[in-house]
Design an enzyme around this catalytic site. Structure first.
Site, PDB file in Angstrom:
ATOM      1  N   ASP A  64       0.823  -1.215   0.000  1.00 22.42           N
ATOM      2  CA  ASP A  64       0.000   0.000   0.000  1.00 22.42           C
ATOM      3  C   ASP A  64       0.855   1.263   0.000  1.00 22.42           C
ATOM      4  O   ASP A  64       0.665   2.154   0.834  1.00 22.42           O
ATOM      5  CB  ASP A  64      -0.931   0.010   1.221  1.00 22.42           C
TER       6      ASP A  64
ATOM      7  N   GLU B 254     -10.997   0.755  -2.865  1.00 23.46           N
ATOM      8  CA  GLU B 254     -10.346   1.098  -1.596  1.00 23.46           C
ATOM      9  C   GLU B 254      -9.084   1.889  -1.907  1.00 23.46           C
ATOM     10  O   GLU B 254      -8.842   2.306  -3.040  1.00 23.46           O
ATOM     11  CB  GLU B 254     -10.009  -0.182  -0.827  1.00 23.46           C
TER      12      GLU B 254
END
Length: 515
Positions: free
Chosen positions: A22, A187
Site C-alpha cells: 500500500d 479502496e
C-alpha cells in the site's frame, strides 16, 4: 540484493523486491519520500527515501509504537493500514486508518528526524485507507474507504471535510464513489488536484487480480467520471494497483504501486504515466485506448542527474549502538528485549509481556526483517548462553504457517530442532543432540519452475560454519496477516518465565541463493 537500476539508463520492475504494501509517494524538491503499511510491527510507518524513484533506502520510521496496550502483544493483520503521505505548509503528514481504533495522523518538519506522537483524528471501526487533501481555498478534506470485516460495508469511498490543522473531521462524510456494482473492493484512495479537476486514484478488484481506477470531477464531492487506467494485460504482473503518483520538475509523471506475490508480500513497481485530455495513462498503452499494462523494463525517470545504485539494508554485524533500519519487532517493542555490545546482539530469553506465550506466533520479541529477493540464503551465527532448561535461540521464516530452526538447552545438553507452526500451535518435527553452544543457522528460499508465488523454504544448520546440513523437508512459505513471510531472529523460553539466558547473534548475512 535485488537491484532495479540496470546501470545503463534503464530500470527493471520491481523497483523494490520487498513487502512495502500500500505505498504512497511524494516529491519535495529533489527528494522523493515513500511510506507503506506496517500493520502490527514496530517501529511502524517506514520512511523510504530516493533521489530518482528507482533507488530506495529506508531512512526512518514515523511511529515507535501503536498507542494501545493490546499492541504490546502481536495483533496480526491489525494496526497501520494503507497510509497516505503528504507535504503541506512546510510539514510532512502521514494519515492512516487502524481498522479497530480509527483514523490517525503523524507529522514532522524533518522526515529524517523525530515525528510527533500520533493524533487520533477520528475514533471509528472500519475506517481505512485515509488520505488528506488541502485545497487552494484553505479548506481541508479526508477521503477514505471502509473495511467490511469491521463495519459491515466496503466498496465505497467517502470524503469528509477536515479542520485545516488536520486534527479533526468536521462532518460525517459524503459518499463520492460507489463501486459495489462494477468495481468491487474499491479502496486505497489518493486524492489530488490538477488543471481544475479533483482526482481520486483508487484500486478495485482485490490485491491478487485487481486493477487501478481513476475518478475525476470539477467538484470535490462529484459527480465523478471514471476510467480503468492500469490492469495486468499480457504481463505477469497481477493486481497492479494501490499506490501514488508524483510529477517531476522535468514534467514527467510516474506511478508507484504494488504487486502481491504471496510469500514475498506486496512488492513495488514503477510505471511511467502520461496525461491525455486530463486523464492519466499508466504503463504501456498497448491498445491506444487509455488502458495501460505494467512495464517490465523502462527508461529511468528524468531527474536531471544520475545517482548511485542503492538498495535497502539487509546484512547486519550488530556493531553499532542501535539496530539497523531493516529490523522490526512483531509487537510494540521494549528496549530491554535486547542489547548491543562487543559487536553482538543479545536477545534475552525472559518472557517480557505475558506468561501465557507458548509459540513464535504469539512472541512479541520476535525480531524480523522483510525478504528482499526471490532466491536467497540468510545465515546467522549465534551462541546460546542458557540459564534454564528450554532456553533457546533461533532463525525463522514467518507467516501464519511458519517454520524455525533453533538451538535449545535441555537437561542433558543442547539440541538443534526443526519446528513447524501454524497460528498459536507448534510441533517439533526433528530434534538432534549437538555438542556446542555456538551454531550457524540458515534459512533459504527458492522457487520451483520459476513460479514466484510458490516460495519454497529450507532450513539448515552447521557446527563449523562451512558444512551445512538440511533439517526438515522443504516447505511452502506462506503470508500471514496481510504481510509476506519474514526472516525472524529470536531467543525465548516457552516453559519458564524468568530465565536470565540469552542468544548472542554475531551477524546475519543474506546472499543470493543457489537454487
Amino acid at each position: 540484493m535485488w537491484t532495479s537500476d540496470l546501470g545503463n539508463g534503464n530500470y527493471k520492475n520491481p523497483i523494490v523486491y520487498a513487502d512495502y504494501s500500500d505505498p504512497d509517494v511524494i516529491r519535495v524538491g529533489e527528494d522523493f519520500f515513500m511510506t507503506a503499511s506496517s500493520f502490527n510491527f514496530s517501529p511502524g510507518l517506514p520512511i523510504l527515501h530516493s533521489k530518482d524513484l528507482v533507488n530506495w533506502k529506508v531512512v526512518n520510521y514515523a511511529i515507535e509504537r501503536m498507542p494501545y496496550p493490546q499492541y504490546d502483544l502481536p495483533q496480526h493483520g491489525k494496526g497501520v493500514w494503507a497510509p497516505a503521505l503528504r507535504y503541506h505548509d512546510g510539514e510532512f503528514y502521514i494519515y492512516f486508518g487502524a481498522p479497530d481504533e480509527g483514523v490517525f495522523m503523524v507529522k514532522t518538519k524533518d522526515p529524517f528526524g523525530k515525528w510527533e506522537e500520533p493524533v487520533l483524528v477520528k475514533a471509528a471501526n472500519g475506517w481505512i485507507d485515509t488520505c488528506p487533501f488541502w485545497d487552494e481555498d484553505g479548506k481541508a478534506y479526508l477521503v477514505h474507504a471502509f473495511a467490511k470485516s469491521r463495519c459491515g460495508v466496503k466498496s465505497i469511498l467517502h470524503i469528509n471535510q477536515m479542520s485545516p490543522d488536520g486534527k479533526s473531521l468536521l462532518d460525517e462524510g459524503t459518499l463520492v464513489v460507489d463501486g459495489r456494482m462494477d468495481n468491487p473492493t474499491i479502496e486505497g484512495p489518493k486524492l489530488y488536484k490538477r488543471n481544475g479537476y479533483y482526482y481520486i486514484f483508487a484500486p478495485a478488484g482485490g490485491v491478487e487480480r485487481g486493477w487501478q481506477m481513476v475518478y475525476r470531477s470539477k467538484n470535490i464531492y462529484g459527480p465523478y467520471e471514471e476510467r480503468v487506467t492500469l490492469a495486468k494485460g499480457d504481463t505477469p504482473i497481477n493486481g497492479p494497483h494501490q499506490g501514488g503518483y508524483v510529477e517531476l520538475e522535468s514534467g514527467e509523471s510516474w506511478f508507484i504501486h504494488f504487486q502481491d506475490l504471496e510469500p514475498y508480500g506486496r512488492i513495488l513497481h514503477l510505471q511511467p504515466m502520461r496525461w491525455v485530455d486530463d486523464w492519466p495513462e499508466m504503463g504501456e498503452n498497448v491498445n491506444a485506448d487509455g488502458l495501460g499494462q505494467p512495464v517490465l523494463v523502462h527508461k529511468k525517470p528524468n531527474v536531471g542527474k544520475t545517482y548511485p545504485i542503492t538498495v535497502p539494508e539487509t546484512d547486519d554485524d550488530f556493531d553499532g549502538d542501535k539496530l539497523g533500519l531493516q529490523w522490526q519487532w512483531q509487537a510494540n517493542y521494549s528496549r530491554n528485549w535486547y542489547s548491543l555490545e562487543d559487536s553482538k546482539m543479545k536477545l534475552y530469553t525472559r518472557k517480557f509481556v505475558s506468561e501465557s506465550i507458548h509459540t513464535l506466533y504469539e512472541l512479541p520479541n520476535l525480531l524480523t526483517q522483510m525478504i528482499q529477493m526471490p532466491v536467497f540464503d540468510a545465515t546467522v551465527k549465534v551462541t546460546l548462553a542458557a540459564d534454564k532448561v528450554k532456553d533457546q535461540c533461533g532463525l525463522a521464516l514467518t507467516g501464519k504457517a511458519y517454520h524455525y530452526v533453533s538451538l535449545i538447552h535441555e537437561a542433558d545438553g543442547n539440541y538443534v530442532q526443526f519446528v513447524q507452526g501454524e497460528g498459536a500451535f507448534e510441533r517439533i518435527k526433528i530434534k538432534r543432540k549437538v555438542d556446542t553452544d555456538t551454531i550457524y543457522l540458515r534459512a533459504s528460499m527458492y522457487n520451483e519452475h520459476n513460479v514466484l508465488e510458490d516460495g519454497i523454504g529450507q532450513l539448515s544448520y552447521s557446527i563449523d560454519g562451512e558444512h551445512f546440513e538440511k533439517i526438515g523437508l522443504p516447505f511452502y512459505t506462506l503470508p500471514g496477516g496481510w504481510v509476506g513471510s519474514k526472516i525472524g531472529l529470536f531467543a525465548t523460553n516457552f516453559a519458564e518465565n524468568d530465565s536470565k539466558g540469552h542468544g548472542a547473534f554475531d551477524y546475519i548475512k543474506i546472499e543470493e541463493g543457489n537454487k
